[in-house]
Design a protein around this motif. Structure first.
Motif, PDB file in Angstrom:
ATOM      1  N   GLY A 219       0.804  -1.216   0.000  1.00  0.00           N
ATOM      2  CA  GLY A 219       0.000   0.000   0.000  1.00  0.00           C
ATOM      3  C   GLY A 219       0.833   1.260   0.000  1.00  0.00           C
ATOM      4  O   GLY A 219       0.359   2.333  -0.384  1.00  0.00           O
ATOM      5  N   SER A 220       2.092   1.145   0.432  1.00  0.00           N
ATOM      6  CA  SER A 220       3.010   2.284   0.415  1.00  0.00           C
ATOM      7  C   SER A 220       4.431   1.742   0.399  1.00  0.00           C
ATOM      8  O   SER A 220       4.656   0.541   0.623  1.00  0.00           O
ATOM      9  CB  SER A 220       2.807   3.182   1.642  1.00  0.00           C
ATOM     10  N   ARG A 221       5.387   2.627   0.172  1.00  0.00           N
ATOM     11  CA  ARG A 221       6.792   2.216   0.160  1.00  0.00           C
ATOM     12  C   ARG A 221       7.371   2.114   1.561  1.00  0.00           C
ATOM     13  O   ARG A 221       8.540   1.772   1.730  1.00  0.00           O
ATOM     14  CB  ARG A 221       7.608   3.185  -0.702  1.00  0.00           C
ATOM     15  N   GLU A 222       6.567   2.405   2.559  1.00  0.00           N
ATOM     16  CA  GLU A 222       7.032   2.315   3.942  1.00  0.00           C
ATOM     17  C   GLU A 222       7.508   0.902   4.273  1.00  0.00           C
ATOM     18  O   GLU A 222       8.497   0.715   4.988  1.00  0.00           O
ATOM     19  CB  GLU A 222       5.907   2.724   4.893  1.00  0.00           C
ATOM     20  N   ALA A 223       6.796  -0.112   3.758  1.00  0.00           N
ATOM     21  CA  ALA A 223       7.182  -1.499   4.023  1.00  0.00           C
ATOM     22  C   ALA A 223       8.571  -1.793   3.471  1.00  0.00           C
ATOM     23  O   ALA A 223       9.372  -2.497   4.100  1.00  0.00           O
ATOM     24  CB  ALA A 223       6.159  -2.453   3.413  1.00  0.00           C
ATOM     25  N   PHE A 224       8.876  -1.249   2.286  1.00  0.00           N
ATOM     26  CA  PHE A 224      10.194  -1.467   1.695  1.00  0.00           C
ATOM     27  C   PHE A 224      11.271  -0.758   2.513  1.00  0.00           C
ATOM     28  O   PHE A 224      12.360  -1.294   2.734  1.00  0.00           O
ATOM     29  CB  PHE A 224      10.223  -0.958   0.254  1.00  0.00           C
ATOM     30  N   ALA A 225      10.971   0.472   2.959  1.00  0.00           N
ATOM     31  CA  ALA A 225      11.947   1.244   3.725  1.00  0.00           C
ATOM     32  C   ALA A 225      12.247   0.581   5.063  1.00  0.00           C
ATOM     33  O   ALA A 225      13.396   0.595   5.526  1.00  0.00           O
ATOM     34  CB  ALA A 225      11.441   2.670   3.933  1.00  0.00           C
ATOM     35  N   ARG A 226      11.232  -0.009   5.695  1.00  0.00           N
ATOM     36  CA  ARG A 226      11.483  -0.753   6.941  1.00  0.00           C
ATOM     37  C   ARG A 226      12.431  -1.908   6.678  1.00  0.00           C
ATOM     38  O   ARG A 226      13.310  -2.213   7.495  1.00  0.00           O
ATOM     39  CB  ARG A 226      10.169  -1.272   7.531  1.00  0.00           C
ATOM     40  N   GLY A 227      12.255  -2.562   5.539  1.00  0.00           N
ATOM     41  CA  GLY A 227      13.162  -3.645   5.178  1.00  0.00           C
ATOM     42  C   GLY A 227      14.579  -3.155   4.971  1.00  0.00           C
ATOM     43  O   GLY A 227      15.547  -3.837   5.337  1.00  0.00           O
ATOM     44  N   VAL A 228      14.727  -1.963   4.394  1.00  0.00           N
ATOM     45  CA  VAL A 228      16.060  -1.381   4.199  1.00  0.00           C
ATOM     46  C   VAL A 228      16.737  -1.151   5.548  1.00  0.00           C
ATOM     47  O   VAL A 228      17.927  -1.444   5.720  1.00  0.00           O
ATOM     48  CB  VAL A 228      15.975  -0.063   3.406  1.00  0.00           C
ATOM     49  N   MET A 229      15.991  -0.624   6.512  1.00  0.00           N
ATOM     50  CA  MET A 229      16.565  -0.403   7.841  1.00  0.00           C
ATOM     51  C   MET A 229      17.031  -1.727   8.452  1.00  0.00           C
ATOM     52  O   MET A 229      18.119  -1.812   9.036  1.00  0.00           O
ATOM     53  CB  MET A 229      15.535   0.260   8.761  1.00  0.00           C
ATOM     54  N   ALA A 230      16.224  -2.770   8.304  1.00  0.00           N
ATOM     55  CA  ALA A 230      16.613  -4.087   8.820  1.00  0.00           C
ATOM     56  C   ALA A 230      17.857  -4.604   8.103  1.00  0.00           C
ATOM     57  O   ALA A 230      18.742  -5.208   8.720  1.00  0.00           O
ATOM     58  CB  ALA A 230      15.455  -5.072   8.656  1.00  0.00           C
TER      59      ALA A 230
END
Length: 251
Positions: A219-230
Motif C-alpha cells: 500500500g506504500s513504500r514504507e514497508a520497503f523502507a522498513r526492510g532497508v533499515m533491517a
C-alpha cells in the motif's frame, strides 16, 4: 575513509538515489531509527535536486572526491542503473558495505556485483518487504507440491505507470526462487503499468478444475523502507559475501 565499525553505536550510511521515491521514504524511515543516521546523500551530476537539504544533509553529486566519507553502509536505489556498479566499485575500494535495491540489473552487472562481494558484504534484493519474501517461501512450497501435479505457473505484477522495467525485479526474483525448487518450471510473466500502484504481485498455480493464488499488495513504500533499515542493521559488521533479505528475516 570509512568509519571503524567497532567505534560506532550509530550506523552512518550514505544514500544513493536520495531524491527518488524510495530515497524519500528511506529518509523518513531513518529519521525514526535511532541507530541509523544518513550522513551522505547522493544523486547523479546535474540532477535538479542537487544542493537540496533533507534533514541534516544536503544532496551531493555522486562524483565528489568525498564520496562515502564517514560511512559504514551505502544504500543504493539509483536510477539510472549505470550508476550502481561505479558506486559499488568505490564502496569496495573503501571497505564500505552495500545494500542495493535498484531493479532491472543486467546479468553482467549482477556478475560483477557478486565478484565485488568477495571484498565487501553486499545485500541485494529486488524487494525488501517481509511480506514479499514470505510470499516467495510459500510459492516455493506450493511449487514443490503442485509442480508434480502439472500445475501451470503465472506471475502477475502491477506497478505505477512510471516503472520502466518489466517484468519487475520482484517477479524475476520469484521466478529465480521457484527454479531453485524446479529448474524446469515454466513461469509465465504478465506485467501491468497503471496509475500510482506501488506494487502488487500474484503467483498463480492453475490445475484442472482449481487455482491457487498467492498475492502480496504494497500500500506504500514504507514497508520497503522498513526492510532497508533491517538490512542495514544486518549487514553492518558482516564479512564479505552476497546476502539477501531471506537471511535478514530468517526465512
Amino acid at each position: 575513509m570509512a568509519l571503524s565499525a567497532n567505534k560506532q553505536t550509530v550506523i552512518p550510511i550514505a544514500l544513493c538515489g536520495a531524491a527518488g521515491r524510495m530515497g524519500r521514504e528511506i529518509f523518513r524511515a531513518a529519521a525514526m531509527s535511532p541507530e541509523i543516521c544518513i550522513v551522505r546523500a547522493y544523486e547523479a551530476p546535474g540532477h535538479r535536486s542537487l544542493g537540496a537539504r533533507v534533514g541534516e544533509v544536503s544532496i551531493e553529486p555522486d562524483d565528489v572526491p568525498t564520496f562515502l566519507d564517514d560511512c559504514r553502509v551505502m544504500v543504493d536505489f539509483s536510477a539510472p542503473l549505470a550508476a550502481v556498479l561505479p558506486h559499488l566499485e568505490k564502496a569496495a575500494a573503501r571497505g564500505v558495505a552495500a545494500v542495493v535495491g535498484s531493479t532491472g540489473l543486467e546479468p553482467a552487472q549482477r556478475d560483477r556485483m557478486e565478484k565485488l562481494a568477495g571484498r565487501i558484504p553486499i545485500l541485494y534484493a529486488a524487494n525488501m518487504s517481509l511480506g514479499v519474501n514470505l510470499l516467495i517461501v510459500l510459492a516455493q512450497r506450493a511449487q514443490e507440491l503442485l509442480g508434480k501435479a502439472g500445475f501451470d505457473v503465472d506471475v502477475v505484477e502491477t506497478h505505477h505507470r512510471g516503472k520502466k522495467d518489466a517484468p519487475s525485479g520482484t517477479a524475476l526474483m520469484i521466478e529465480h526462487h521457484l527454479r531453485l525448487v524446479d529448474p524446469e518450471v515454466d513461469v509465465r510473466h504478465h506485467s501491468l503499468r497503471a496509475g500510482d500502484v506501488v506494487g502488487e504481485h500474484t503467483v498463480q498455480f492453475t490445475g484442472a478444475g482449481e487455482r491457487l493464488e498467492l498475492t502480496h499488495r504494497a500500500g506504500s513504500r514504507e514497508a520497503f523502507a522498513r526492510g532497508v533499515m533491517a538490512a542495514v542493521h544486518f549487514l553492518a559488521g558482516k564479512t564479505p559475501g552476497m546476502y539477501d533479505m531471506r537471511k535478514v528475516l530468517g526465512l
